[in-house]
Enzyme design. Structure first.
Site, PDB file in Angstrom:
ATOM      1  CB  SER A 135      -0.855  -0.015   1.273  1.00 58.44           C
ATOM      2  OG  SER A 135      -1.457   1.251   1.487  1.00 58.44           O
ATOM      3  CE1 TYR A 154      -4.245  -2.330   5.197  1.00 66.24           C
ATOM      4  CE2 TYR A 154      -3.492  -0.088   4.811  1.00 66.24           C
ATOM      5  CZ  TYR A 154      -3.980  -1.290   4.327  1.00 66.24           C
ATOM      6  OH  TYR A 154      -4.198  -1.449   2.969  1.00 66.24           O
TER       7      TYR A 154
HETATM    8  N1  NAD Z   1      -8.797  -0.658  -0.839  1.00 66.01           N
HETATM    9  C1  NAD Z   1      -7.756   0.118  -0.619  1.00 66.01           C
HETATM   10  O1  NAD Z   1      -7.875   1.366  -0.525  1.00 66.01           O
HETATM   11  C2  NAD Z   1      -6.371  -0.452  -0.563  1.00 66.01           C
HETATM   12  C3  NAD Z   1      -5.278   0.407  -0.761  1.00 66.01           C
HETATM   13  C4  NAD Z   1      -3.987  -0.128  -0.714  1.00 66.01           C
HETATM   14  C5  NAD Z   1      -3.807  -1.485  -0.470  1.00 66.01           C
HETATM   15  N2  NAD Z   1      -4.898  -2.283  -0.258  1.00 66.01           N
HETATM   16  C6  NAD Z   1      -4.660  -3.708  -0.044  1.00 66.01           C
HETATM   17  O2  NAD Z   1      -5.215  -4.436  -1.095  1.00 66.01           O
HETATM   18  C7  NAD Z   1      -5.528  -5.763  -0.677  1.00 66.01           C
HETATM   19  C8  NAD Z   1      -6.921  -6.142  -1.123  1.00 66.01           C
HETATM   20  O3  NAD Z   1      -7.868  -5.343  -0.435  1.00 66.01           O
HETATM   21  P1  NAD Z   1      -9.240  -4.869  -1.100  1.00 66.01           P
HETATM   22  O4  NAD Z   1      -9.128  -3.414  -1.323  1.00 66.01           O
HETATM   23  O5  NAD Z   1      -9.587  -5.743  -2.246  1.00 66.01           O
HETATM   24  O6  NAD Z   1     -10.251  -5.083   0.128  1.00 66.01           O
HETATM   25  P2  NAD Z   1     -11.390  -6.193   0.395  1.00 66.01           P
HETATM   26  O7  NAD Z   1     -11.730  -6.073   1.819  1.00 66.01           O
HETATM   27  O8  NAD Z   1     -12.468  -6.041  -0.617  1.00 66.01           O
HETATM   28  O9  NAD Z   1     -10.652  -7.576   0.081  1.00 66.01           O
HETATM   29  C9  NAD Z   1      -9.828  -8.235   1.005  1.00 66.01           C
HETATM   30  C10 NAD Z   1     -10.080  -9.720   0.876  1.00 66.01           C
HETATM   31  O10 NAD Z   1      -9.195 -10.408   1.769  1.00 66.01           O
HETATM   32  C11 NAD Z   1      -9.943 -11.459   2.382  1.00 66.01           C
HETATM   33  N3  NAD Z   1      -9.296 -11.842   3.639  1.00 66.01           N
HETATM   34  C12 NAD Z   1      -9.216 -11.133   4.793  1.00 66.01           C
HETATM   35  N4  NAD Z   1      -8.594 -11.828   5.742  1.00 66.01           N
HETATM   36  C13 NAD Z   1      -8.244 -13.013   5.171  1.00 66.01           C
HETATM   37  C14 NAD Z   1      -7.576 -14.166   5.653  1.00 66.01           C
HETATM   38  N5  NAD Z   1      -7.163 -14.244   6.927  1.00 66.01           N
HETATM   39  N6  NAD Z   1      -7.391 -15.204   4.813  1.00 66.01           N
HETATM   40  C15 NAD Z   1      -7.832 -15.155   3.532  1.00 66.01           C
HETATM   41  N7  NAD Z   1      -8.487 -14.092   3.024  1.00 66.01           N
HETATM   42  C16 NAD Z   1      -8.687 -13.032   3.830  1.00 66.01           C
HETATM   43  C17 NAD Z   1     -11.330 -10.859   2.579  1.00 66.01           C
HETATM   44  O11 NAD Z   1     -12.309 -11.831   2.834  1.00 66.01           O
HETATM   45  C18 NAD Z   1     -11.509 -10.107   1.277  1.00 66.01           C
HETATM   46  O12 NAD Z   1     -12.074 -10.920   0.282  1.00 66.01           O
HETATM   47  C19 NAD Z   1      -5.307  -5.754   0.845  1.00 66.01           C
HETATM   48  O13 NAD Z   1      -4.049  -6.303   1.137  1.00 66.01           O
HETATM   49  C20 NAD Z   1      -5.316  -4.286   1.179  1.00 66.01           C
HETATM   50  O14 NAD Z   1      -4.609  -4.007   2.354  1.00 66.01           O
HETATM   51  C21 NAD Z   1      -6.149  -1.797  -0.306  1.00 66.01           C
END
Ligand code: NAD
Length: 282
Positions: A161, A174
């Protein structure tokens, strides 16, 4: 016509929705077969206790498989919690049994945890974020590395991120975990280079997924309002980026993951690729 990752096999954690689902579809569009991993039902309930927004369900994971198939691809859904080494190992084994090899890993599963100042966070909340975002990423790499070492090829793409390269208030667990996965990526890059296994990270700005579109984040971005909604946060999100956009689409991150996973990036190793609308340069 062949795709950019034709006949490769990609394992994606957090594939039931959001960015992970988008990565599954995009990689499948370019010819990859997909092992889609996300939380089993009981673990979904458990993780949701540490999160201001609910996790994805097994039905969501099945829907990802349907969307991959609709895109002309093939996917295997394997419920597994990235906190559980045995489940991850079994997921990798199931993927190998079905597809015979493993070329690409998107270590993408993650949560933000509850918001609050570092000294206000409960031990349980802190630990849950570290267990999933940092230790879960390490365990994912641990489960796949021996296979890629044997194959003498592979591409691991870790989802960090912009919060892995800079700080922000109210998300200490985080921010710490995302800095941690960048360190992990760099260590893995040293260890796996000799086996032609590439390791890189992507660093997205805010992305239009459930992780951002929830009341806790709206409140974080608009503490001046009692009950802010998505539209109230657009300008606050936009201020973080240099380009005049509040957030990226999941597909924007998938394009970066696809490139890092493909042979087009065959000499790209040990980098953090921002997809950040200029946030880090601001
Ligand atoms: N959305 C944002 O603004 C953003 C920005 C930068 C980075 N990220 C990163 O991107 C990645 C994806 O996030 P997203 O935005 O798609 O959010 P999201 O919440 O839609 O998806 C996250 C997924 O991870 C799964 N998950 C959570 N804990 C888990 C576990 N213990 N085992 C297996 N699966 C698990 C959830 O069920 C979900 O499907 C994450 O690592 C997040 O930190 C997100």
């Amino acid at each position: 016509m062949t795709g950019r990752v034709q006949d490769k096999v990609a394992l994606i954690t957090g594939a039931a929705r959001g960015q992970g689902r988008s990565h599954a579809i995009r990689l499948a569009e370019e010819g990859a077969r997909v092992i889609a991993v996300d939380l089993p039902e009981a673990a979904c309930k458990d993780v949701s206790r540490y999160s201001p927004y609910p996790m994805a369900t097994e039905a969501d994971l099945a829907a990802t498989v349907g969307l991959v198939e609709a895109a002309g691809g093939e996917a295997l859904a394997v419920p597994a919690d990235v906190r559980d080494e045995d489940e991850l190992t079994a997921a990798v084994a199931a993927g190998l049994a079905r597809f015979g090899r493993l070329d690409i890993v998107s270590a993408n599963a993650g949560i933000t945890g509850f918001t609050g100042k570092a000294w206000e966070l409960s031990r349980e909340n802190w630990q849950a974020v570290i267990d999933i975002d940092l230790t879960g990423t390490w365990q994912t790499a641990k489960a796949v590395a021996p296979i890629m070492i044997d194959q003498r090829c592979g591409s691991i793409v870790i989802t960090a991120s912009t919060m892995g390269l800079k700080g922000t208030a109210n998300l200490a667990g985080y921010v710490a975990a995302k800095h941690g996965v960048i360190g992990l990526m760099r260590a893995l890059a040293h260890e796996l280079a000799a086996f032609s296994v590439r390791v890189n990270a992507v660093a997205p700005t805010s992305v239009a997924t459930d992780m951002v579109f929830n009341d806790a984040v709206y409140q974080l971005f608009r503490p001046d309002l009692a009950h802010p909604g998505k539209e109230d946060t657009v300008s606050a999100f936009t201020q973080h980026n240099m380009l005049p956009v509040p957030w990226a689409d999941a597909r924007d991150i998938s394009e970066a993951v696809l490139w890092l996973a493909s042979d087009e990036a065959r000499y790209v190793h040990g980098i953090v690729l921002p997809v950040d609308a200029g946030q880090l340069a601001k």
